[in-house]
Scaffold this motif. Structure first.
Motif: not given
Length: 412
Positions: A212, A313, A297, A294, A315, A292, A319-320, A322-323, A214, A189
């Protein structure tokens, strides 16, 4: 701020042999000022930039400051029989490192690899101690350590890496890697929305890692030179600045000396916003749709989940989700803090006036301790975003070398 103009005993010591240190050393030597410069030539670029990365600045804006003609990036390319880069082409980090070493060979062949371990006051000058055991009485000191010690990692990741970021641990900072290919086959990540985050993510993906990204903000890229709208704009009068082709960037490029007269809160806000998180145009195809992303976030919490890091994570609308990843790379930038410069003695640290960690500097980059100068990122809060880029070296080298030459009584 009063500048001590009495001749100072001993050479000027420069800590750091990157673009700023090398540029200042060359200007001081041209003025007849004795100099000793310490560090690995282009060390941060060699050790803290992953292989395959490119500079965000154009070739035109990627030259070090020399006191005489013939030492630009284009001059190096000619000398090394390397094809000339156009302004819409990227500068590979590897080529820029070679250029920096060539520049040093031409103008500063005496760079010493010993490390400065401590700097104390000594009369009107300074006592500089090296890890080799040598002690130097210096008249002036230039701290040109670049990004070293200023890496920022979000506090939310502390639960995953309580001992701090480390390439061998679950969390690292992007500055701790020079070979991202080692993550092939692993889940990674990347945190951040700037050039470092976007390019790190692209390189990881291209090396075979599961990536990913973030980002707290929307992921944005600069305009491509081939964009039809850009082509239309080129027919209009435009500002050509080292920070970009924009009239909005003109004052930051050509009036850094005036920047310091702005109110401190305004300066701090501008340094954070001007040329903020933005990827180079040539990165867009290597990021968009490749893995991906995100965007929008932030990390609310993090913890270890077996051999992985689990990031929760959130927003802006609440809105939550998990990664999980085997490793987290925080490409979250740098925050200057002179308290983290370990070679400054406690006495010097106590005498330095700072604002949010950055030293308060005079028009010549001199701190409240007469004879100590701070350049590069540490000077951005005073002189603006130009100090974050190589193109800030000409202004800096001229100002600092003139001030030290006057202090030494060798001004010319």
């Amino acid at each position: 701020m009063t500048v001590n103009v009495r001749p100072a005993a001993g050479p000027t010591v420069i800590v750091g042999a990157g673009p700023y240190g090398l540029s200042i050393a060359s200007h001081l030597q041209a003025r007849g000022v004795p100099v000793r410069i310490f560090g690995e030539v282009m060390g941060s670029w060699r050790n803290r930039m992953p292989a395959g990365m490119c500079l965000k600045s154009t070739p035109w804006a990627s030259s070090l400051a020399a006191p005489r003609p013939g030492l630009t990036l284009a001059d190096f390319q000619s000398a090394a029989d390397i094809p000339q880069l156009r302004d819409d082409e990227v500068v590979p980090v590897g080529q820029f490192i070679r250029y920096g070493k060539w520049f040093a060979e031409q103008l500063s062949p005496g760079v010493e690899t010993a490390m400065v371990s401590r700097i104390d006051r000594r009369g009107s000058g300074f006592l500089v101690s090296l890890d080799s055991g040598e002690e130097i009485e210096a008249g002036s000191v230039v701290v040109a350590n670049g990004l070293a010690g200023f890496a920022h990692v979000p506090a939310e990741l502390a639960a995953v890496a309580p001992d701090g970021p480390s390439p061998a641990g679950p969390v690292s900072h992007s500055s701790q890697h020079n070979q991202l290919a080692a993550f092939a086959g692993r889940e990674v990540a990347v945190i951040g929305a700037g050039q470092s985050a976007l390019e790190s993510a692209a390189l990881l993906h291209e090396a075979g890692a599961g990536v990913q990204l973030v980002a707290r903000e929307p992921v944005r890229f600069g305009d491509s030179p081939a964009d039809p709208e850009q082509e239309a704009r080129r027919r209009l009068p435009a500002a050509r600045t080292p920070l970009g082709p924009s009239w909005g960037l003109y004052p930051f490029s050509y009036a850094p000396g005036a920047f310091r007269y702005l109110p401190e809160p305004v300066r701090r806000r501008l340094v954070g916003r001007v040329l903020g998180p933005l990827g180079a145009w040539w990165l867009a195809d290597r990021v968009t749709g490749q893995f991906p992303v995100h965007a929008g976030y932030r990390i609310e919490a993090a913890h270890r989940d077996g051999e992985r890091a689990a990031l929760r994570l959130v927003a802006a609308d609440g809105y939550r989700f998990q990664i999980r990843a085997e490793h987290v790379i925080a490409a979250t930038g740098y925050r200057p803090d002179v308290a983290k410069i370990g070679f400054l003695s406690p006495d010097l640290q106590a005498r330095l006036r700072t604002a949010n960690g950055s030293p308060r500097l005079s028009a010549s980059f001199e701190s409240d301790v007469p004879g100590i100068y701070f350049v590069s990122l540490a000077a951005a809060a005073t002189f603006g975003p130009l100090m974050r880029f190589v193109c800030g070296t000409p202004f800096t080298a001229r100002r600092v070398s003139a001030a030290i030459a006057a202090r030494n009584g060798t001004a010319r």
